[in-house]
Write a protein that holds these residues in place. Structure first.
Motif, PDB file in Angstrom:
ATOM      1  N   ILE A   7       0.791  -1.266   0.180  1.00  0.00           N
ATOM      2  CA  ILE A   7       0.088  -0.096   0.142  1.00  0.00           C
ATOM      3  C   ILE A   7       0.878   1.343   0.236  1.00  0.00           C
ATOM      4  CG2 ILE A   7      -1.657   1.230   1.461  1.00  0.00           C
ATOM      5  CD1 ILE A   7      -2.681  -1.433   2.211  1.00  0.00           C
ATOM      6  N   ILE A   8       1.931   1.323   0.868  1.00  0.00           N
ATOM      7  CA  ILE A   8       2.877   2.349   0.818  1.00  0.00           C
ATOM      8  C   ILE A   8       3.442   2.668  -0.726  1.00  0.00           C
ATOM      9  CG2 ILE A   8       5.049   3.291   1.767  1.00  0.00           C
ATOM     10  CD1 ILE A   8       2.746   3.698   3.596  1.00  0.00           C
ATOM     11  N   ALA A   9       3.769   1.641  -1.045  1.00  0.00           N
ATOM     12  CA  ALA A   9       4.447   1.768  -2.319  1.00  0.00           C
ATOM     13  C   ALA A   9       3.406   2.257  -3.419  1.00  0.00           C
ATOM     14  CB  ALA A   9       4.947   0.349  -2.912  1.00  0.00           C
ATOM     15  N   ARG A  10       2.208   2.027  -3.357  1.00  0.00           N
ATOM     16  CA  ARG A  10       1.032   2.209  -4.191  1.00  0.00           C
ATOM     17  C   ARG A  10       0.834   3.857  -4.102  1.00  0.00           C
ATOM     18  NH1 ARG A  10      -0.781   3.962  -8.152  1.00  0.00           N
ATOM     19  NH2 ARG A  10      -3.103   3.708  -8.864  1.00  0.00           N
ATOM     20  N   VAL A  11       0.677   4.156  -2.843  1.00  0.00           N
ATOM     21  CA  VAL A  11       0.779   5.690  -2.403  1.00  0.00           C
ATOM     22  C   VAL A  11       1.931   6.515  -2.790  1.00  0.00           C
ATOM     23  CG1 VAL A  11       0.589   7.344  -0.305  1.00  0.00           C
ATOM     24  CG2 VAL A  11      -0.802   5.309  -0.462  1.00  0.00           C
ATOM     25  N   ARG A  12       3.127   6.006  -2.817  1.00  0.00           N
ATOM     26  CA  ARG A  12       4.340   6.554  -3.274  1.00  0.00           C
ATOM     27  C   ARG A  12       4.051   6.919  -4.812  1.00  0.00           C
ATOM     28  NH1 ARG A  12       6.472  10.064  -0.817  1.00  0.00           N
ATOM     29  NH2 ARG A  12       6.058  10.877  -2.953  1.00  0.00           N
ATOM     30  N   PHE A  13       3.513   5.885  -5.367  1.00  0.00           N
ATOM     31  CA  PHE A  13       3.466   6.020  -6.887  1.00  0.00           C
ATOM     32  C   PHE A  13       2.442   6.914  -7.313  1.00  0.00           C
ATOM     33  CE2 PHE A  13       2.102   4.843 -11.192  1.00  0.00           C
ATOM     34  CZ  PHE A  13       3.196   4.454 -11.873  1.00  0.00           C
ATOM     35  N   ILE A  14       1.263   6.907  -6.645  1.00  0.00           N
ATOM     36  CA  ILE A  14       0.142   8.110  -6.979  1.00  0.00           C
ATOM     37  C   ILE A  14       0.662   9.362  -6.694  1.00  0.00           C
ATOM     38  CG2 ILE A  14      -1.945   8.821  -5.998  1.00  0.00           C
ATOM     39  CD1 ILE A  14      -2.870   6.225  -5.559  1.00  0.00           C
ATOM     40  N   LEU A  15       1.594   9.638  -5.702  1.00  0.00           N
ATOM     41  CA  LEU A  15       2.119  10.974  -5.305  1.00  0.00           C
ATOM     42  C   LEU A  15       3.081  11.410  -6.385  1.00  0.00           C
ATOM     43  CD1 LEU A  15       2.088  10.744  -1.521  1.00  0.00           C
ATOM     44  CD2 LEU A  15       0.530  12.032  -2.892  1.00  0.00           C
ATOM     45  N   LEU A  39      -7.980   6.182  -0.940  1.00  0.00           N
ATOM     46  CA  LEU A  39      -6.815   5.381  -0.510  1.00  0.00           C
ATOM     47  C   LEU A  39      -5.742   6.278   0.118  1.00  0.00           C
ATOM     48  CD1 LEU A  39      -4.982   2.711  -0.450  1.00  0.00           C
ATOM     49  CD2 LEU A  39      -3.951   3.657  -2.506  1.00  0.00           C
ATOM     50  N   LEU A  40      -5.477   7.465  -0.199  1.00  0.00           N
ATOM     51  CA  LEU A  40      -4.606   8.487   0.742  1.00  0.00           C
ATOM     52  C   LEU A  40      -5.352   8.533   2.167  1.00  0.00           C
ATOM     53  CD1 LEU A  40      -3.433  10.808  -1.782  1.00  0.00           C
ATOM     54  CD2 LEU A  40      -2.642   8.614  -1.234  1.00  0.00           C
ATOM     55  N   GLN A  41      -6.519   8.717   2.115  1.00  0.00           N
ATOM     56  CA  GLN A  41      -7.382   8.990   3.472  1.00  0.00           C
ATOM     57  C   GLN A  41      -7.101   7.683   4.438  1.00  0.00           C
ATOM     58  OE1 GLN A  41     -11.264  10.039   2.062  1.00  0.00           O
ATOM     59  NE2 GLN A  41     -11.005  11.995   2.442  1.00  0.00           N
ATOM     60  N   GLU A  42      -7.269   6.404   3.729  1.00  0.00           N
ATOM     61  CA  GLU A  42      -7.227   5.376   4.621  1.00  0.00           C
ATOM     62  C   GLU A  42      -5.819   5.256   5.228  1.00  0.00           C
ATOM     63  OE1 GLU A  42      -9.886   3.284   5.614  1.00  0.00           O
ATOM     64  OE2 GLU A  42     -11.111   4.661   4.661  1.00  0.00           O
ATOM     65  N   VAL A  43      -4.915   5.315   4.350  1.00  0.00           N
ATOM     66  CA  VAL A  43      -3.425   5.462   4.976  1.00  0.00           C
ATOM     67  C   VAL A  43      -3.334   6.435   6.178  1.00  0.00           C
ATOM     68  CG1 VAL A  43      -1.267   6.071   4.253  1.00  0.00           C
ATOM     69  CG2 VAL A  43      -2.614   4.633   2.869  1.00  0.00           C
ATOM     70  N   ARG A  44      -3.772   7.431   5.774  1.00  0.00           N
ATOM     71  CA  ARG A  44      -3.683   8.702   6.880  1.00  0.00           C
ATOM     72  C   ARG A  44      -4.550   8.271   8.239  1.00  0.00           C
ATOM     73  NH1 ARG A  44      -3.413  12.088   9.973  1.00  0.00           N
ATOM     74  NH2 ARG A  44      -2.987  14.306   9.765  1.00  0.00           N
ATOM     75  N   LEU A  45      -5.568   7.738   7.985  1.00  0.00           N
ATOM     76  CA  LEU A  45      -6.514   7.351   9.073  1.00  0.00           C
ATOM     77  C   LEU A  45      -5.643   6.546   9.990  1.00  0.00           C
ATOM     78  CD1 LEU A  45     -10.042   7.126   7.726  1.00  0.00           C
ATOM     79  CD2 LEU A  45      -9.162   8.443   9.657  1.00  0.00           C
ATOM     80  N   ARG A  46      -4.528   5.714   9.443  1.00  0.00           N
ATOM     81  CA  ARG A  46      -3.917   4.722  10.103  1.00  0.00           C
ATOM     82  C   ARG A  46      -2.522   5.154  10.688  1.00  0.00           C
ATOM     83  NH1 ARG A  46      -7.550   2.597   6.950  1.00  0.00           N
ATOM     84  NH2 ARG A  46      -8.237   0.328   7.516  1.00  0.00           N
ATOM     85  N   GLY A  47      -2.242   6.450  10.328  1.00  0.00           N
ATOM     86  CA  GLY A  47      -1.203   7.071  11.182  1.00  0.00           C
ATOM     87  C   GLY A  47       0.364   6.851  10.416  1.00  0.00           C
ATOM     88  N   TRP A  48       0.018   6.499   8.939  1.00  0.00           N
ATOM     89  CA  TRP A  48       1.007   6.259   8.164  1.00  0.00           C
ATOM     90  C   TRP A  48       1.726   7.743   7.540  1.00  0.00           C
ATOM     91  CZ3 TRP A  48      -0.712   1.385   5.037  1.00  0.00           C
ATOM     92  CH2 TRP A  48      -0.546   0.451   5.740  1.00  0.00           C
ATOM     93  N   PRO A  49       2.669   7.843   6.916  1.00  0.00           N
ATOM     94  CA  PRO A  49       3.366   9.207   6.559  1.00  0.00           C
ATOM     95  C   PRO A  49       2.241  10.204   5.990  1.00  0.00           C
ATOM     96  CG  PRO A  49       4.298   7.369   5.406  1.00  0.00           C
ATOM     97  CD  PRO A  49       3.219   6.566   6.098  1.00  0.00           C
ATOM     98  N   GLY A  50       2.385  11.423   6.830  1.00  0.00           N
ATOM     99  CA  GLY A  50       1.313  12.407   6.914  1.00  0.00           C
ATOM    100  C   GLY A  50       1.526  13.728   6.009  1.00  0.00           C
ATOM    101  N   SER A  51       2.541  14.383   5.994  1.00  0.00           N
ATOM    102  CA  SER A  51       2.462  15.897   5.655  1.00  0.00           C
ATOM    103  C   SER A  51       2.086  15.885   4.217  1.00  0.00           C
ATOM    104  CB  SER A  51       3.838  16.327   6.138  1.00  0.00           C
ATOM    105  OG  SER A  51       5.089  15.774   5.386  1.00  0.00           O
TER     106      SER A  51
END
Length: 213
Positions: free
Chosen positions: A39-47, A95-107
């Motif tokens: 999931i973190i890899a997918r978020v990184r790709f999106i950003l 997906l970014l919100q679900e990651v954020r809700l779980r306290g993963w990388p924020g800013s």
């Protein structure tokens, strides 16, 4: 599990698709990395690759389709409607919100979420909460109520994360508008989940009559 009830486990140290032979049978098995890493890899790709940074104004905060062959984002202002910067792209900020809700990388995620919220308010919704398919699609009588629950869920979750009351009000307005447009007779995936989330948040915010509505 074998016919005799015996069981075996297959493991690999390296992720990927691997051929597997069992007796005279062959198959392929996908071994993926740990879910959190995936999931973190997918978020990184999106950003890194799917934000419309080349655009001007609020449209630069939209998410775009990505072509793995050309390694380019799709412009979304023409061609197939499923390549728009709304509709199918709504899963990305979710997906970014679900990651954020779980306290993963924020800013960096926060910047993307606030930017997309501004984009959606300006280009995907009108003042009544009517959705359209993308920022370049014309407003028509054939409104995209299929997207209503996803947008309502997004803004309700924005309220859950950041606490801005106007986001919860917008989520409520989107849902009420969706029923005025016929959502009660329309199969919109995610509609009951969005309704439950918004109603619960309104109840918790001390708005029981709005929650009941």
């Amino acid at each position: 599990t074998g016919r005799d009830g015996s069981r075996s486990a297959v493991t690999r140290d390296v992720a990927g698709v691997h051929d597997l032979k069992i007796g005279d049978m062959r198959t392929a098995v996908l071994f993926h990395p740990p879910l959190a890493d995936l999931i973190i890899a997918r978020v990184r790709f999106i950003l890194d690759h799917q934000l419309a940074r080349h655009r001007e104004g609020q449209r630069r905060h939209a998410f775009l389709a990505y072509d793995n062959l050309t390694r380019l984002t799709h412009p979304s202002d023409g061609g197939w409607v499923d390549w728009s910067d709304g509709s199918e792209r709504l899963a990305m900020p979710t997906l970014l919100q679900e990651v954020r809700l779980r306290g993963w990388p924020g800013s960096e995620i926060d910047v993307a979420l606030h930017g997309f919220a501004d984009f959606a308010k300006a280009h995907l919704l009108d003042d009544q909460g009517t959705p359209r398919r993308g920022s370049f699609e014309p407003w028509t009588d054939q409104t995209r109520i299929y997207d209503s629950p996803w947008l309502a869920h997004f803004f309700a979750t924005q309220f859950l994360i950041f606490g801005a009351g106007e986001d919860l009000e917008l989520a409520e307005r989107i849902l009420l508008r969706s029923y005025a447009l016929g959502a009660g007779r329309h199969l919109s995936i995610g509609q009951p989940e969005a309704v439950t989330l918004v109603a619960d948040l309104l109840q918790q915010a001390g708005q029981p009559s709005r929650a009941e509505q």
